[in-house]
Design an enzyme around this catalytic site. Structure first.
Site, mmCIF file in Angstrom:
data_model
loop_
_atom_site.group_PDB
_atom_site.id
_atom_site.type_symbol
_atom_site.label_atom_id
_atom_site.label_comp_id
_atom_site.label_asym_id
_atom_site.label_seq_id
_atom_site.Cartn_x
_atom_site.Cartn_y
_atom_site.Cartn_z
ATOM 1 N N VAL A 1 -1.210 -12.778 -6.449
ATOM 2 C CA VAL A 1 -1.629 -12.491 -5.086
ATOM 3 C C VAL A 1 -2.513 -11.253 -5.119
ATOM 4 O O VAL A 1 -2.233 -10.302 -5.843
ATOM 5 C CB VAL A 1 -0.423 -12.311 -4.131
ATOM 6 C CG1 VAL A 1 0.354 -11.062 -4.428
ATOM 7 C CG2 VAL A 1 -0.861 -12.340 -2.693
ATOM 8 N N SER A 2 -3.609 -11.320 -4.394
ATOM 9 C CA SER A 2 -4.409 -10.119 -4.199
ATOM 10 C C SER A 2 -3.888 -9.469 -2.922
ATOM 11 O O SER A 2 -3.252 -10.116 -2.094
ATOM 12 C CB SER A 2 -5.895 -10.458 -4.063
ATOM 13 O OG SER A 2 -6.142 -11.091 -2.825
ATOM 14 N N THR A 3 -4.126 -8.206 -2.770
ATOM 15 C CA THR A 3 -3.652 -7.496 -1.582
ATOM 16 C C THR A 3 -4.197 -8.156 -0.322
ATOM 17 O O THR A 3 -3.470 -8.368 0.644
ATOM 18 C CB THR A 3 -4.091 -6.023 -1.642
ATOM 19 O OG1 THR A 3 -3.600 -5.470 -2.867
ATOM 20 C CG2 THR A 3 -3.534 -5.239 -0.489
ATOM 21 N N GLU B 1 -5.183 -11.346 0.097
ATOM 22 C CA GLU B 1 -4.546 -12.657 0.298
ATOM 23 C C GLU B 1 -3.152 -12.518 0.878
ATOM 24 O O GLU B 1 -2.750 -13.262 1.760
ATOM 25 C CB GLU B 1 -4.453 -13.418 -1.021
ATOM 26 C CG GLU B 1 -5.761 -13.957 -1.516
ATOM 27 C CD GLU B 1 -5.639 -14.519 -2.917
ATOM 28 O OE1 GLU B 1 -6.479 -15.360 -3.246
ATOM 29 O OE2 GLU B 1 -4.740 -14.126 -3.665
ATOM 30 N N GLN B 2 -2.405 -11.560 0.354
ATOM 31 C CA GLN B 2 -1.043 -11.387 0.825
ATOM 32 C C GLN B 2 -1.040 -11.023 2.301
ATOM 33 O O GLN B 2 -0.219 -11.503 3.061
ATOM 34 C CB GLN B 2 -0.319 -10.313 0.015
ATOM 35 C CG GLN B 2 1.156 -10.245 0.340
ATOM 36 C CD GLN B 2 1.929 -9.405 -0.654
ATOM 37 O OE1 GLN B 2 1.432 -9.041 -1.696
ATOM 38 N NE2 GLN B 2 3.150 -9.097 -0.323
#
Length: 109
Positions: free
Chosen positions: A15-17, A19-20
């Site tokens: 997860v990228s920040t 996306e999260q």
């Protein structure tokens, strides 16, 4: 070594920040889904590789996916479980390249 003749599975989560924040699906939620899947299909979950806060734009800059690739070459597992195909990569070519690489080791994704 296989335990009780079960298929050895590994998971991969990313997860990228951004996306999260947008999708709201954390690493822990992805891991829980992978664990449930393995329980449902009686797979021996031996590891979950993780890349936290890292973009899916390429495979090379991600330690977790590189460890997964190395362990696949070493024959340490039999299948890879992911929550969603986009966890592997945002680039279709990278995803297909990894699938092809895993297939050469007879490891399904």
């Amino acid at each position: 070594m296989r335990k009780n003749n079960k298929m050895r599975a590994v998971g991969y989560v990313r997860v990228s920040t951004k996306e999260q924040a947008v999708e709201g699906y954390s690493l822990s939620a992805q891991k829980e889904q992978i664990k449930r899947y393995c329980e449902m299909y009686d797979l021996d979950l031996v590891n979950i590789y993780s890349d936290e806060g890292i973009s899916g734009k390429n495979l090379e800059d991600r330690e977790g996916i590189q460890d997964l690739r190395d362990d696949a070459k070493a024959g340490l597992f039999d299948t890879v479980i992911i929550w969603k195909l986009s966890r592997i990569s945002r680039r279709l070519l990278d995803t297909l390249t990894l699938i092809d690489e895993l297939n050469t080791h007879k490891i399904p994704l």
